[in-house]
Design a protein around this motif. Structure first.
Motif, PDB file in Angstrom:
ATOM      1  N   GLU A 125      15.485  -4.065   0.212  1.00 19.99           N
ATOM      2  CA  GLU A 125      14.096  -4.132   0.680  1.00 19.99           C
ATOM      3  C   GLU A 125      13.946  -3.323   1.959  1.00 19.99           C
ATOM      4  OE1 GLU A 125      12.455  -8.442  -0.964  1.00 19.99           O
ATOM      5  OE2 GLU A 125      13.063  -8.245   1.131  1.00 19.99           O
ATOM      6  N   PHE A 126      12.760  -2.709   2.123  1.00 16.21           N
ATOM      7  CA  PHE A 126      12.453  -1.935   3.319  1.00 16.21           C
ATOM      8  C   PHE A 126      11.089  -2.367   3.847  1.00 16.21           C
ATOM      9  CE2 PHE A 126      14.938   1.024   0.609  1.00 16.21           C
ATOM     10  CZ  PHE A 126      16.036   1.218   1.438  1.00 16.21           C
ATOM     11  N   ARG A 127      10.996  -2.551   5.140  1.00 15.68           N
ATOM     12  CA  ARG A 127       9.685  -2.778   5.757  1.00 15.68           C
ATOM     13  C   ARG A 127       9.097  -1.429   6.142  1.00 15.68           C
ATOM     14  NH1 ARG A 127       6.437  -6.488   7.960  1.00 15.68           N
ATOM     15  NH2 ARG A 127       7.869  -8.160   7.364  1.00 15.68           N
ATOM     16  N   ILE A 128       7.824  -1.219   5.800  1.00 19.19           N
ATOM     17  CA  ILE A 128       7.154   0.033   6.155  1.00 19.19           C
ATOM     18  C   ILE A 128       7.114   0.155   7.681  1.00 19.19           C
ATOM     19  CG2 ILE A 128       5.013   1.348   6.005  1.00 19.19           C
ATOM     20  CD1 ILE A 128       4.448  -0.069   3.369  1.00 19.19           C
ATOM     21  N   PRO A 129       7.670   1.216   8.259  1.00 25.31           N
ATOM     22  CA  PRO A 129       7.832   1.290   9.713  1.00 25.31           C
ATOM     23  C   PRO A 129       6.615   1.814  10.471  1.00 25.31           C
ATOM     24  CG  PRO A 129       8.870   3.175   8.707  1.00 25.31           C
ATOM     25  CD  PRO A 129       8.323   2.352   7.570  1.00 25.31           C
ATOM     26  N   PHE A 130       5.491   1.994   9.799  1.00 27.27           N
ATOM     27  CA  PHE A 130       4.269   2.445  10.458  1.00 27.27           C
ATOM     28  C   PHE A 130       3.117   1.619   9.906  1.00 27.27           C
ATOM     29  CE2 PHE A 130       5.780   5.256   7.113  1.00 27.27           C
ATOM     30  CZ  PHE A 130       4.803   5.106   6.152  1.00 27.27           C
ATOM     31  N   SER A 131       1.981   1.679  10.548  1.00 25.26           N
ATOM     32  CA  SER A 131       0.853   0.848  10.129  1.00 25.26           C
ATOM     33  C   SER A 131      -0.419   1.681  10.096  1.00 25.26           C
ATOM     34  CB  SER A 131       0.675  -0.349  11.071  1.00 25.26           C
ATOM     35  OG  SER A 131       0.456   0.087  12.396  1.00 25.26           O
ATOM     36  N   PHE A 132      -1.385   1.163   9.326  1.00 27.87           N
ATOM     37  CA  PHE A 132      -2.696   1.794   9.218  1.00 27.87           C
ATOM     38  C   PHE A 132      -3.743   0.895   9.851  1.00 27.87           C
ATOM     39  CE2 PHE A 132      -0.242   3.332   5.575  1.00 27.87           C
ATOM     40  CZ  PHE A 132      -0.374   4.699   5.731  1.00 27.87           C
ATOM     41  N   GLN A 133      -4.823   1.508  10.293  1.00 26.50           N
ATOM     42  CA  GLN A 133      -5.885   0.743  10.923  1.00 26.50           C
ATOM     43  C   GLN A 133      -6.467  -0.292   9.967  1.00 26.50           C
ATOM     44  OE1 GLN A 133      -8.936   3.165  12.664  1.00 26.50           O
ATOM     45  NE2 GLN A 133     -10.071   1.429  13.504  1.00 26.50           N
ATOM     46  N   SER A 134      -6.586   0.069   8.694  1.00 26.02           N
ATOM     47  CA  SER A 134      -7.132  -0.862   7.714  1.00 26.02           C
ATOM     48  C   SER A 134      -6.097  -1.895   7.279  1.00 26.02           C
ATOM     49  CB  SER A 134      -7.622  -0.106   6.479  1.00 26.02           C
ATOM     50  OG  SER A 134      -6.527   0.422   5.756  1.00 26.02           O
ATOM     51  N   GLY A 135      -4.793  -1.536   7.393  1.00 24.93           N
ATOM     52  CA  GLY A 135      -3.740  -2.456   6.999  1.00 24.93           C
ATOM     53  C   GLY A 135      -3.409  -2.444   5.522  1.00 24.93           C
ATOM     54  N   TYR A 136      -3.899  -1.432   4.776  1.00 27.40           N
ATOM     55  CA  TYR A 136      -3.698  -1.422   3.322  1.00 27.40           C
ATOM     56  C   TYR A 136      -2.900  -0.193   2.894  1.00 27.40           C
ATOM     57  CZ  TYR A 136      -7.902  -4.180   4.201  1.00 27.40           C
ATOM     58  OH  TYR A 136      -8.816  -5.036   4.726  1.00 27.40           O
ATOM     59  N   PRO A 137      -1.568  -0.229   2.926  1.00 25.07           N
ATOM     60  CA  PRO A 137      -0.780   0.929   2.490  1.00 25.07           C
ATOM     61  C   PRO A 137      -0.906   1.159   0.992  1.00 25.07           C
ATOM     62  CG  PRO A 137       0.651  -0.950   2.870  1.00 25.07           C
ATOM     63  CD  PRO A 137      -0.716  -1.359   3.327  1.00 25.07           C
ATOM     64  N   HIS A 138      -0.775   2.423   0.613  1.00 24.43           N
ATOM     65  CA  HIS A 138      -0.975   2.801  -0.785  1.00 24.43           C
ATOM     66  C   HIS A 138      -0.061   3.977  -1.106  1.00 24.43           C
ATOM     67  CE1 HIS A 138      -3.062   4.006  -4.471  1.00 24.43           C
ATOM     68  NE2 HIS A 138      -3.210   5.209  -3.959  1.00 24.43           N
ATOM     69  N   PHE A 139       0.683   3.902  -2.220  1.00 26.41           N
ATOM     70  CA  PHE A 139       1.538   5.002  -2.637  1.00 26.41           C
ATOM     71  C   PHE A 139       0.691   6.184  -3.121  1.00 26.41           C
ATOM     72  CE2 PHE A 139       5.235   2.020  -3.792  1.00 26.41           C
ATOM     73  CZ  PHE A 139       5.911   2.343  -2.634  1.00 26.41           C
ATOM     74  N   VAL A 140       0.926   7.362  -2.535  1.00 28.30           N
ATOM     75  CA  VAL A 140       0.380   8.593  -3.096  1.00 28.30           C
ATOM     76  C   VAL A 140       1.306   9.095  -4.194  1.00 28.30           C
ATOM     77  CG1 VAL A 140      -0.198  10.997  -2.614  1.00 28.30           C
ATOM     78  CG2 VAL A 140      -0.800   9.222  -0.973  1.00 28.30           C
ATOM     79  N   GLY A 141       2.600   8.986  -3.944  1.00 30.44           N
ATOM     80  CA  GLY A 141       3.584   9.412  -4.928  1.00 30.44           C
ATOM     81  C   GLY A 141       4.973   9.412  -4.334  1.00 30.44           C
ATOM     82  N   SER A 142       5.950   9.829  -5.132  1.00 26.41           N
ATOM     83  CA  SER A 142       7.346   9.852  -4.720  1.00 26.41           C
ATOM     84  C   SER A 142       8.015  11.078  -5.334  1.00 26.41           C
ATOM     85  CB  SER A 142       8.062   8.576  -5.185  1.00 26.41           C
ATOM     86  OG  SER A 142       9.456   8.680  -5.028  1.00 26.41           O
ATOM     87  N   CYS A 143       8.788  11.809  -4.522  1.00 23.76           N
ATOM     88  CA  CYS A 143       9.559  12.956  -5.007  1.00 23.76           C
ATOM     89  C   CYS A 143      10.933  12.924  -4.366  1.00 23.76           C
ATOM     90  CB  CYS A 143       8.870  14.275  -4.660  1.00 23.76           C
ATOM     91  SG  CYS A 143       7.421  14.642  -5.639  1.00 23.76           S
ATOM     92  N   ASN A 144      11.959  12.833  -5.183  1.00 23.65           N
ATOM     93  CA  ASN A 144      13.342  12.896  -4.697  1.00 23.65           C
ATOM     94  C   ASN A 144      13.627  11.880  -3.594  1.00 23.65           C
ATOM     95  OD1 ASN A 144      13.552  15.121  -6.422  1.00 23.65           O
ATOM     96  ND2 ASN A 144      13.077  16.564  -4.794  1.00 23.65           N
ATOM     97  N   GLY A 145      13.008  10.720  -3.684  1.00 25.58           N
ATOM     98  CA  GLY A 145      13.259   9.673  -2.699  1.00 25.58           C
ATOM     99  C   GLY A 145      12.356   9.728  -1.482  1.00 25.58           C
ATOM    100  N   ILE A 146      11.529  10.772  -1.345  1.00 33.13           N
ATOM    101  CA  ILE A 146      10.551  10.847  -0.264  1.00 33.13           C
ATOM    102  C   ILE A 146       9.273  10.182  -0.741  1.00 33.13           C
ATOM    103  CG2 ILE A 146       9.320  12.332   1.344  1.00 33.13           C
ATOM    104  CD1 ILE A 146      12.363  12.428   1.554  1.00 33.13           C
ATOM    105  N   LEU A 147       8.803   9.190   0.007  1.00 32.34           N
ATOM    106  CA  LEU A 147       7.584   8.482  -0.356  1.00 32.34           C
ATOM    107  C   LEU A 147       6.422   9.023   0.462  1.00 32.34           C
ATOM    108  CD1 LEU A 147       9.002   4.835  -0.343  1.00 32.34           C
ATOM    109  CD2 LEU A 147       8.732   6.340  -2.303  1.00 32.34           C
ATOM    110  N   CYS A 148       5.305   9.245  -0.190  1.00 29.57           N
ATOM    111  CA  CYS A 148       4.076   9.628   0.488  1.00 29.57           C
ATOM    112  C   CYS A 148       3.147   8.429   0.449  1.00 29.57           C
ATOM    113  CB  CYS A 148       3.435  10.834  -0.185  1.00 29.57           C
ATOM    114  SG  CYS A 148       1.937  11.419   0.648  1.00 29.57           S
ATOM    115  N   ILE A 149       2.716   7.970   1.616  1.00 26.03           N
ATOM    116  CA  ILE A 149       1.905   6.755   1.723  1.00 26.03           C
ATOM    117  C   ILE A 149       0.679   7.050   2.572  1.00 26.03           C
ATOM    118  CG2 ILE A 149       1.867   4.347   2.524  1.00 26.03           C
ATOM    119  CD1 ILE A 149       4.768   4.133   1.962  1.00 26.03           C
ATOM    120  N   THR A 150      -0.459   6.539   2.131  1.00 24.18           N
ATOM    121  CA  THR A 150      -1.690   6.697   2.888  1.00 24.18           C
ATOM    122  C   THR A 150      -2.415   5.368   2.944  1.00 24.18           C
ATOM    123  OG1 THR A 150      -3.682   8.053   3.110  1.00 24.18           O
ATOM    124  CG2 THR A 150      -3.100   7.342   0.894  1.00 24.18           C
TER     125      THR A 150
END
Length: 397
Positions: free
Chosen positions: A104-129
């Motif tokens: 398990e991993f805790r997301i190490p950054f936060s958003f003002q709205s508080g709702y993280p969302h996966f954009v996608g994943s490539c080779n283990g790199i996660l894009c989150i918005t």
């Protein structure tokens, strides 16, 4: 009587040549490489070079003994969900065959709205918005295996637009790219505007659509049931639109494909299928583009799930009957269907409550396995990778 051991001083000739040592190191897992960076200065710097990271990625992908994994977190469909689920900032890595949790991993950054969302994943790199994609300015690239992340610079396009993001890997240039497509709700409907972010240059640039746009479209929207699939070097969006007006209105759907290497768009056809369709979505199935269509089944509360896979053309793989379906989540890398179903009523605090269950379905045998998750999932493929190891503006935690 044993012979005495003869000791001799180690000479420079006993060392492996640097190129052979690095070739051996490139075959090792990420966790070992992070430790070996402490051996000497030359290893520390060499392991972080783009060429070494690329070679290590190739060896990891070609290793048949590497088990498949995917990463998931609770899917936010309503702002109140995050308040009821404090673990929405936790990402869980699981086997794509058994769904057993490995880490398990805790997301190490936060958003003002508080709702993280996966954009996608490539080779283990996660894009989150941000979940609120139409207003979000914050986009992050995150590599949990090496505990590093990077916030992308802001774009120059106005934020008063509906925005959709896609994430892909440019294999020709060993670069990671994010595509930002935006549209306005103005009348008449204007063509889509596109920006592309390159990790290597750490900047955004405008890209032309390059294909004819429907001039008579009076309405269009992105079908964003799932993350937009990145397959065979291309990102894919399905756009649903209304063309014409009055009794001449025509409801159509198109697939927009973007080649991440050449940065060119093209339009793909949808399969010819006259069957009933309640909803449909794009996804990937065993590294191929797939279209999932849901129609009514014969039995009450049952649906028929049609799986179409793109090769040289669209081919219908099979049709699965699924009862009490509430949510289609996607496919694992192994090809198992991950869905959520409505289950029986249970008594909680003297009240009857409808519980949901998540299920893995083998499309070939129709065998179902219930998994211990009672909330909707946002999922992405996952593997360990060294990307972002020593990049510019990268944050360690």
């Amino acid at each position: 009587m044993s012979q005495p051991t003869i000791l001799r001083r180690k000479t420079k000739d006993d060392d492996l040549p640097d190129e052979i040592a690095l070739e051996i190191l490139a075959r090792l897992p990420v966790k070992s490489l992070l430790r070996f960076r402490c051996v000497c200065k030359s290893w520390y710097s060499s392991i972080a070079t783009p060429n070494f990271i690329y070679n290590n990625l190739l060896y990891c992908k070609c290793n048949d003994h590497n088990p498949g994994f995917f990463i998931h977190m609770p899917k936010t469909t309503c702002p109140m969900v995050s308040f009821r689920r404090p673990h929405s900032q936790i990402c869980t890595v699981a086997s794509d065959r058994t769904f057993e949790t490995t880490s398990e991993f805790r997301i190490p950054f936060s958003f003002q709205s508080g709702y993280p969302h996966f954009v996608g994943s490539c080779n283990g790199i996660l894009c989150i918005t941000d979940f609120v994609t139409s207003k979000s300015k914050d986009v992050y690239l995150w590599n949990p295996s090496i505990r590093k992340f990077k916030r992308l610079p802001d774009t120059c396009l106005t934020q008063l637009r509906t925005v959709r993001l896609g994430f892909g890997y440019d294999s020709l240039n060993n670069d990671y790219k994010i595509v930002r497509i935006s549209r306005t709700c103005a009348k008449p409907m204007l063509p889509l505007e596109v920006e592309v972010y390159s990790l290597s240059s750490n900047s955004w640039k405008r890209v032309g659509l390059g294909i004819s746009w429907r001039s008579n479209a009076v309405f269009h929207k992105f079908n964003c049931t799932l993350t937009f699939p990145f397959v065979s070097g291309n990102l894919h969006w399905m756009i649903e639109m209304i063309e014409g007006g009055g009794q001449e209105r025509l409801f159509t759907s198109i697939i927009l494909s973007f080649d991440v290497n050449s940065e060119k768009f093209k339009e793909l056809p949808l399969p010819d299928d006259e069957g009933s369709c309640i909803t449909k979505c794009l996804t990937s199935f065993k590294e191929k583009l797939a279209l999932i269509k849901f129609g009514y089944g014969v039995q009450p509360h049952s649906l028929l799930c049609s799986i179409w896979v793109m090769g040289d053309s669209w081919n219908k793989l099979r049709v699965l009957p699924i009862e009490n379906l509430t949510d289609f989540i996607g496919f694992t890398n192994y090809g198992l269907l991950l869905v959520q179903k409505r289950s029986r009523l249970v008594s909680t605090n003297s009240e009857l409550e409808r519980k949901h269950k998540s299920v893995l379905i083998d499309p070939e045998t129709l065998h179902e396995k219930e998994i211990q998750v009672d909330y909707r999932l946002d999922v992405a493929a996952y593997m360990e990778n060294l990307a972002l190891l020593d990049g510019a503006n990268v944050v360690s935690y």
